[in-house]
Every structure is written in C-alpha cells, then in structure tokens.
Design a protein around this motif. Sequence first.
Motif, PDB file in Angstrom:
ATOM      1  N   VAL B 298       0.852  -1.049  -0.120  1.00  0.00           N
ATOM      2  CA  VAL B 298       0.043  -0.122   0.021  1.00  0.00           C
ATOM      3  C   VAL B 298       0.864   1.233   0.251  1.00  0.00           C
ATOM      4  N   GLY B 299       0.214   2.328  -0.538  1.00  0.00           N
ATOM      5  CA  GLY B 299       1.132   3.557  -0.491  1.00  0.00           C
ATOM      6  C   GLY B 299       1.802   3.805  -1.662  1.00  0.00           C
ATOM      7  N   ARG B 300       2.657   4.943  -1.697  1.00  0.00           N
ATOM      8  CA  ARG B 300       3.422   5.213  -2.889  1.00  0.00           C
ATOM      9  C   ARG B 300       4.877   5.458  -2.262  1.00  0.00           C
ATOM     10  N   GLU B 303       6.286   7.732   1.058  1.00  0.00           N
ATOM     11  CA  GLU B 303       5.115   8.067   2.189  1.00  0.00           C
ATOM     12  C   GLU B 303       5.214   6.954   3.473  1.00  0.00           C
ATOM     13  N   LEU B 315      -2.271   8.535   6.249  1.00  0.00           N
ATOM     14  CA  LEU B 315      -1.201   9.076   5.987  1.00  0.00           C
ATOM     15  C   LEU B 315      -0.500  10.098   6.941  1.00  0.00           C
ATOM     16  N   GLU B 317       2.342  12.623   8.142  1.00  0.00           N
ATOM     17  CA  GLU B 317       3.327  13.698   7.630  1.00  0.00           C
ATOM     18  C   GLU B 317       4.187  14.121   8.875  1.00  0.00           C
TER      19      GLU B 317
END
Lengths: 78, 328, 372
Positions: B298-300, B303, B315, B317
């Motif tokens: 999952v995700g890019r 990230e 997500l 940050e």
Amino acid sequence: MCLAVPARIARIDAPGQGTASYMGSQVKVNLSLVPQARQGDWVIIHAGFAISVMDEKEARETLRLFKEMAAAFPDEAA
Amino acid sequence: MSKISLELGSGGRLMRDFIAGKIVPSFADPLLRDLGDAALLPGGLAFTTDSYVVDPLFFPGGDIGRLAVNGTVNDLVVSGAEPRFLSLAFILEEGLESEVLDRVIRSIRTAAKAAGVRIVTGDTKVVRRGQGDKVFVNTAGVGRSIARPRPERIRRGDKIILTGTLGDHSLAVTLARGEYGLKSGVRSDCAPLLFLLPLWKRGALWMRDVTRGGLATVLSELAERLPYPLLIEEDKIPLSRPVRAAAELLGIDPLFMACEGKAVVVAPAARAGDFLRRIRAHPLGRRAAVIGEVQDRVGRPGELLLRTGVGGLRLLEPLTSELLPRIC
Amino acid sequence: MKPLRDPAALKALLGDIGERARRLKRKPRLMEVCGTHTMALFRSGLTPMLAEAGVEMVSGPGCPVCITPNAVHEAAIAVVTGVEGVTLAAFGDMTRVPTRLGSLQTAVPARGSRLRIVYSPEEALDEARRAPDRPVVFYGAGFETTIPAIAYTVRQAAAEGLKNYAVLPALWLVPPALRAILEAKDVAVDGFIYPGHVSAVIGAGPYEFVAGEFGVPGAIAGFEPGDILLAIRSILDQALAGRPGVALEYSRAIGRDGNPVARALMAEVCEPFDAGWRGLGVIPASGLRLRDAYAGFDAGRRFGLGAATADGGTDPAGCRCGDVLRGVVRPEGCRLFGTRCRPDAPVGPCMVSYEGACLIHFKFGPERRGRG
C-alpha cells in the motif's frame, strides 16, 4: 473542538470545582455547569468543564444493545 | 523585515527549511550535508552537539542535566558510535540560586557516569537577568564510530522496531509546568540508549532516537529517502496509560510527541526476531515491539502510512509545528 | 465503551443500514455537522464501509477554527503583536490558521507578550488571577459546547473584578447555520447527524425546524463508531417511514432538554448578532457577542480592534474552504488540495484544524487507499 470525554468525578474540591479521574490520570474539572453532579458521577468533560452528567442506566442499556448485536454475528468477534 | 519566531525552533517545517535553505548552503560541506544525528569524521570519529533549554529545569523522571548528557549520548548511539567524550557549556541567568546549579551539575555527573562518557572541556557564561532563563546547557559529544548506518541497504520486508512507549517525556515536562490542569504518574523516559550499540554489529540498518516531532516525523524523514513506503500499525505501538489518557483528553497525538529514551531501529527481516529479543532483554527495552515494515503493498514511495486500529489507512506527515515549546 | 467498537456489532449495523438504503428511492446523502464526527468516521474507517452500504457522507460546517473568518484570526494576531506585555491564550488549533499576517504560531509577539496554548478557558482566567497587572486575552472560539465555559470566565472575571481579563470572541451557533445550508439549497441533504456535544448544551429542540419546516430527518449522535451507525440507521428509518424528526441516539450522555444551566449562563453574558461565517456569509443571529454589561471584557472593544462582525472575509486565492464547509464540494474537489495546500503548508483553515475536513480527508482519504 467539541472533543469531550466521559470521566468520573473523584472528588469535589470546592464549590463548582472538582477533580475527575480519567484512565488513571486526574484532571481538574469545573462543575459550575452541572450543579447537580456529585462525587462518583460520570460526566462529559469538554475544555475543562463538565457539560453533562451521564445516565448510567442508559449507558448500560447501550452496552447491552451492542453486546446483543455482536452476539448475533459471533464469527466476526475480533 | 522578517524576524525569528518560536516556530522556527519547533522541529517543524520552518526549521527544516531553515537548515536546508540557510545553514547547509552557507557552509557547503559534504559532512554537514548528510544531516545525520552526528557527523562521521575522518579517522572513525563521530561528532555531535545539542543545546538544552527545557522549562522547568526539573521534572518527573529527569532534569536539564540528565537530558544534556543523554540527548547527546543518544545522538551518537543512533549514528553508530560509542559515546566517549562530552563538552559542557552553561549559559546562566544572573540571580540563579547556586543550589539549583549544584543540583544540575550533580545530575550531569551521575548521568555521565551511567553513560560511560567523560566531560573533558567546557565553558560558563552569565547573562543579565531576563536575557536568559535560569540555565541553558550545551553539550557536544565525540564518539568512536563502530558501524555506518546503511539506509541505502533497506529492503522490502525489513522491520521497524520501536524500543518502548511514546510521548512520556513530552507529557512529563508539560504537566510539570502545571499546564492543562492534568496530573498523572507520567515520568520522562530520559535515558541513555547504549544497550542498542551491539545491534550495529549484528546488522542494524538504521536507527534514530525519537525526539522532537515524535515517531511520525522521524519515520517520515526516513520514508522520504527510501524507494518503498513504510507501514506501521497503530495497535502495535506501545503507549503508557498516562499518555493514552492525555491523548484522548487533550486531543493530542502520541505519534508526534517527543521522547528522550526511545529509538526506532530498522532491522533486516531475518534478524528482527533476534533484535527484538535482545532489546526486550534490557530494562529500558521491555516494551519494545515490531511496529511495522518496509513494504510496497500500500501507498507510494516516500510515504509513511499508519494502519489504524480498525483497519483504515492514514497518511502520516512530519510534524508541522509542536504546540508545546521548550521540552528539551 | 468497547462494545461500541466491536466489529461484529458494527457489521450488524452496517447490514441494517445497507438494507434500508436499498429501500430508499435514491442514494441517501447525510451531513455530519460536527468536525469531531468527521474525524471519528475517518479514524474508524467507517467512511468507505458506509459508501459500500450505499450512504454518502458529506462534512458540514462544524469546525470553529475553519468557519472563523480570517479577519478574526488577524485581530488575534494584532493583539499579541501590537500590544506589549499581554498574554494571548488560545486553543492549539486556532494558532495555526494562515492569514495575511502569518499565523499566531509564526507571529513574533510584541515586547513582553506571549502566546499560551490552553486546554480550558479557566487556565486563561487563572493566569489573569495570578498576575493582576498583566493583561490576558483569551481567544475564545467555539460552538455551543464551548461557549458556556467561555461565558463562565467572563462572568467570573466580572464578579472578581479582574480588570486584566478579556475575551476575543469567535462564538458560533449551529442551528442558524443549518438553516442557512437548507435555505441555500446548493447541496441536497437527506439527513443530519447532529453534534452530540453541542446538543449536550442546546438539547434536541433547536433542530426541530429541520424536520418540521424542511422535512429532513436527523439524529443526535455520540462519537463512538457504534453511536454514529445507530444515528444513521435511525435517520434512514425516519426517511422510510416518512416521519422526519430529531432522534436522540446519545441518551447515555445527554437529555433531550440539554443543559439549561449552561444556556442560562450563555444568555446572561452573551447576545446574538448577525455574524459572518467563512463560506456561509452573514447569517442572521448566528453568532454571539458579549452583552454591553460585559463590554469591558471584550478584547475587541478594549484594544480597538475592528469588530469581528464584518462580512466573512475572503478566502486565500484559489482556496475553496468556504465551499467545503457548506458541503458543496468535497476537499478533493479543490484544485489546491494535496498540491499547494498540504498539512505542512496549509492554504486554508480546513487543512489546519484537526476537525478540518481537508486535513481529515488528506490523512485518511479513501482515494489514497490501495494506491501503490
């Protein structure tokens, strides 16, 4: 900003002022908005003020309702 | 005319922009550019520095002296170096009671002994009343490099280990200031992380102590450098009861709260079990847990994702600004 | 309250909801008015599950940080940067909203002045008590949940003769905003999830017009996943029966009459006026200000700040926070979302507040799921 949590009044410190216990911590709570509150009552605390006294009978009823619903789907128990 | 605001020192975006945009280009030194917790110097030396301005000076579980030793010691440990020597510099405010300074010095002596570091040079300055706040401390540390962190070798499947509970330091200092009307048994976790040093020889890929900005900031910064997203699991992150309570009550997020005795360790997949056993064998690592992994399901890339208690994805940050000033 | 998070119970409720949604003629669109509900829905992962069950959720204007116009945020910044030796106390979220003057976090206070983050308005009052020579201004923002606590500090300061205490009010009322949304008709809402903690103060009565005049059902909900699903099931039941009302699905915590003591305190200290909301414009009798008897405790009047009554102010260029707050566009519908406007560089307040729809969508947004 309307975050509020249920906590039990551990003691009344002064008129309108009390200490509530929440998950083992003690938080100062202003009781001016709930003059009917007594030591041992559960209250909803928002921004340091109790805004409501909880109804234990209703709370138990809600819990019962959810336990019943969960029991109807036993395979989902996590 | 632009002026320096408190926000610049918060560990958030403004500070990162300041370091990357002003400090690094001003000196253009390849050693500085790495921006690790310590610079790895030629000759197998690691070198770091940190200043301590915590308010109040004393809080449950620690004080500014203990912090000044362990903070610098831990920066060396997570850079793969065995801490050896510390400098000690004071900036004192006129009128400070000498008994307070004595207490700080005693605490520094105890902490240095416990961490096995020698204090070998120093400085003392006094500023007028109001031009400082009681005691500020700076320490620089020199250590012997025993391994080089290898973030470039991190692969899919490698595990992320957190060495204990989050947020205890940040909360202990805040409550010691008497803020938020909250009282609990919370204690700062301020401690030296020397017990992690042997993991370097066993193939640890990367470590970072979880300080300002908290776990989310530390791991976001790692994620930015990797070709795979990181995934951590909310349910596996250890929290003390007082931190859990404060988080619910005040609406603060433990993932962004500072510690002073916790680290994240990236372990090769095959060694994670062994690493966890070794960390847990130490009293400071009893609540350690594998909290996540390097993955590409999952995700890019770049990230950092959190799987929430009920299975949602969130997500994370880096911290944008810490609302609690002067906690270290 | 663990049973209210029990996956089996939630699944049972989602099954009920899906079955009812299918029986309705069109896909129901429900508005969760309160930002804390938005957060609870996303945090618990319910949003995509509800979509699967055939219920569309839109976020409402229930984030005080977001609906406070920048003119008011700028007035707060003006206090701490323009007045020497003052303490500006504020809730954490309020300090990060970007304006033309920066935010309270990036502003450099005047000599001797400082910003203090508080959890309770009483912490601000306590600071005024401790140092009677030092002015303390509380940036008092909130809905009916918070207003009584803020009003309490004003009445108390008056009773104690604390002349150094003042409030910069940004006080908002929920029912007039709901009326504005219903009358504007630019978003069709088939039901409202009413905010549980606002209702703890105002009770169920003030929402009756939604059912009576507009025929739209609703339910007051608590903040556990199970609470929210119970409320949704009740709303769909009302819609199917053609009998819209105001159901109370949070009876363990509040009564239908709310808290009369809190309301009396609000009425004693504050009076309604036509306030300008971000995105919604000026709404009749939708804000509260201090009554003339308490004028001395109004920071706006004391420090000669422009009245916070003006229009809603303008959003930063390109920012669609106003439309997001009305439920007209989803956060993803804003061109700045996730590109120029991100949590670490917010353009509008909805990307700042923990209750802001944009921040919540950014963090938990379903469009991110499984992308890789």
